[in-house]
Design a protein around this motif. Sequence first.
Motif, PDB file in Angstrom:
ATOM      1  N   UNK A   1      12.266  10.793  -5.132  1.00 34.05           N
ATOM      2  CA  UNK A   1      11.213   9.814  -4.868  1.00 34.05           C
ATOM      3  C   UNK A   1      11.047   8.819  -6.026  1.00 34.05           C
ATOM      4  N   UNK A   2      12.140   8.575  -6.737  1.00 37.01           N
ATOM      5  CA  UNK A   2      12.074   7.690  -7.909  1.00 37.01           C
ATOM      6  C   UNK A   2      11.663   6.263  -7.556  1.00 37.01           C
ATOM      7  N   UNK A   3      11.770   5.893  -6.296  1.00 41.17           N
ATOM      8  CA  UNK A   3      11.350   4.544  -5.874  1.00 41.17           C
ATOM      9  C   UNK A   3       9.860   4.335  -6.092  1.00 41.17           C
ATOM     10  N   UNK A   4       9.103   5.406  -6.300  1.00 39.45           N
ATOM     11  CA  UNK A   4       7.663   5.321  -6.533  1.00 39.45           C
ATOM     12  C   UNK A   4       7.300   5.440  -8.019  1.00 39.45           C
TER      13      UNK A   4
ATOM     14  N   UNK B   1       3.892  10.429   6.203  1.00 39.07           N
ATOM     15  CA  UNK B   1       4.426  11.429   5.270  1.00 39.07           C
ATOM     16  C   UNK B   1       3.678  11.360   3.940  1.00 39.07           C
ATOM     17  N   UNK B   2       3.429  10.143   3.474  1.00 38.51           N
ATOM     18  CA  UNK B   2       2.692   9.991   2.208  1.00 38.51           C
ATOM     19  C   UNK B   2       1.299  10.587   2.317  1.00 38.51           C
ATOM     20  N   UNK B   3       0.631  10.355   3.441  1.00 39.06           N
ATOM     21  CA  UNK B   3      -0.709  10.924   3.631  1.00 39.06           C
ATOM     22  C   UNK B   3      -0.651  12.452   3.569  1.00 39.06           C
ATOM     23  N   UNK B   4       0.394  13.030   4.130  1.00 37.85           N
ATOM     24  CA  UNK B   4       0.562  14.478   4.095  1.00 37.85           C
ATOM     25  C   UNK B   4       0.766  14.963   2.656  1.00 37.85           C
ATOM     26  N   UNK B   5       1.622  14.260   1.910  1.00 41.54           N
ATOM     27  CA  UNK B   5       1.833  14.615   0.501  1.00 41.54           C
ATOM     28  C   UNK B   5       0.552  14.441  -0.310  1.00 41.54           C
ATOM     29  N   UNK B   6      -0.219  13.403   0.010  1.00 43.54           N
ATOM     30  CA  UNK B   6      -1.486  13.191  -0.696  1.00 43.54           C
ATOM     31  C   UNK B   6      -2.405  14.390  -0.480  1.00 43.54           C
ATOM     32  N   UNK B   7      -2.513  14.849   0.763  1.00 40.05           N
ATOM     33  CA  UNK B   7      -3.377  15.994   1.052  1.00 40.05           C
ATOM     34  C   UNK B   7      -2.880  17.253   0.342  1.00 40.05           C
ATOM     35  N   UNK B   8      -1.571  17.459   0.353  1.00 38.26           N
ATOM     36  CA  UNK B   8      -1.011  18.625  -0.344  1.00 38.26           C
ATOM     37  C   UNK B   8      -1.309  18.568  -1.840  1.00 38.26           C
ATOM     38  N   UNK B   9      -1.152  17.383  -2.423  1.00 39.47           N
ATOM     39  CA  UNK B   9      -1.417  17.251  -3.858  1.00 39.47           C
ATOM     40  C   UNK B   9      -2.897  17.444  -4.147  1.00 39.47           C
TER      41      UNK B   9
ATOM     42  N   UNK C   1       0.823  -1.200   0.000  1.00 38.60           N
ATOM     43  CA  UNK C   1       0.000   0.000   0.000  1.00 38.60           C
ATOM     44  C   UNK C   1       0.867   1.263   0.000  1.00 38.60           C
ATOM     45  N   UNK C   2       1.990   1.215   0.689  1.00 36.52           N
ATOM     46  CA  UNK C   2       2.892   2.364   0.727  1.00 36.52           C
ATOM     47  C   UNK C   2       3.330   2.732  -0.683  1.00 36.52           C
ATOM     48  N   UNK C   3       3.747   1.727  -1.458  1.00 34.75           N
ATOM     49  CA  UNK C   3       4.223   2.022  -2.806  1.00 34.75           C
ATOM     50  C   UNK C   3       3.085   2.532  -3.692  1.00 34.75           C
ATOM     51  N   UNK C   4       1.928   1.928  -3.592  1.00 37.77           N
ATOM     52  CA  UNK C   4       0.816   2.346  -4.455  1.00 37.77           C
ATOM     53  C   UNK C   4       0.426   3.790  -4.162  1.00 37.77           C
ATOM     54  N   UNK C   5       0.336   4.156  -2.883  1.00 36.97           N
ATOM     55  CA  UNK C   5       0.000   5.542  -2.554  1.00 36.97           C
ATOM     56  C   UNK C   5       1.104   6.486  -3.021  1.00 36.97           C
ATOM     57  N   UNK C   6       2.357   6.120  -2.790  1.00 36.86           N
ATOM     58  CA  UNK C   6       3.466   6.955  -3.253  1.00 36.86           C
ATOM     59  C   UNK C   6       3.478   7.085  -4.763  1.00 36.86           C
ATOM     60  N   UNK C   7       3.141   6.001  -5.451  1.00 43.78           N
ATOM     61  CA  UNK C   7       3.077   6.029  -6.919  1.00 43.78           C
ATOM     62  C   UNK C   7       1.965   6.964  -7.387  1.00 43.78           C
ATOM     63  N   UNK C   8       0.827   6.935  -6.726  1.00 39.06           N
ATOM     64  CA  UNK C   8      -0.258   7.868  -7.068  1.00 39.06           C
ATOM     65  C   UNK C   8       0.224   9.308  -6.961  1.00 39.06           C
TER      66      UNK C   8
END
Length: 130
Positions: free
Chosen positions: A51-54, A72-80, A22-29
């Motif tokens: 963040x090329x790992x995503x 951190x990913x959740x925070x980036x998701x909200x920012x995006x 799930x971490x990778x999928x969210x980061x990939x999004x």
Amino acid sequence: MNIDSITHQESMIFPNGEANCMNWILGHLIYIRNAFLNVLGEESLWDNEKFSCYNRGAVPLERKEELITFEELKSYLQQSQDQLEAKLISIERFNPETINDIAILCFHENYHSGQLGYLRRILGKPGAVK
């Protein structure tokens, strides 16, 4: 909703020892949302090299140590989300040259959002979208 109550440890579980976590999928999004923002004329949210790992084609199992915390990913998701919403609200007309890119990026978002729903259930959590 599908990422609510998911811990970082849960987000790092690779179903069957090989499927994307799930971490990778969210980061990939989020990684691909940068392209969406760019198509709309906005700046990227994060440094794609860092963040090329995503990125598409990355093998998360081989790059686990590069994946950032789920919080951190959740925070980036909200920012995006905030950045995308602000831009989309302000657009009067889409540039006809970007319509195909926008359609593909919307499909991409839907595809991986569905994967998050399945992964939530695999992790033993109740379905979030009712």
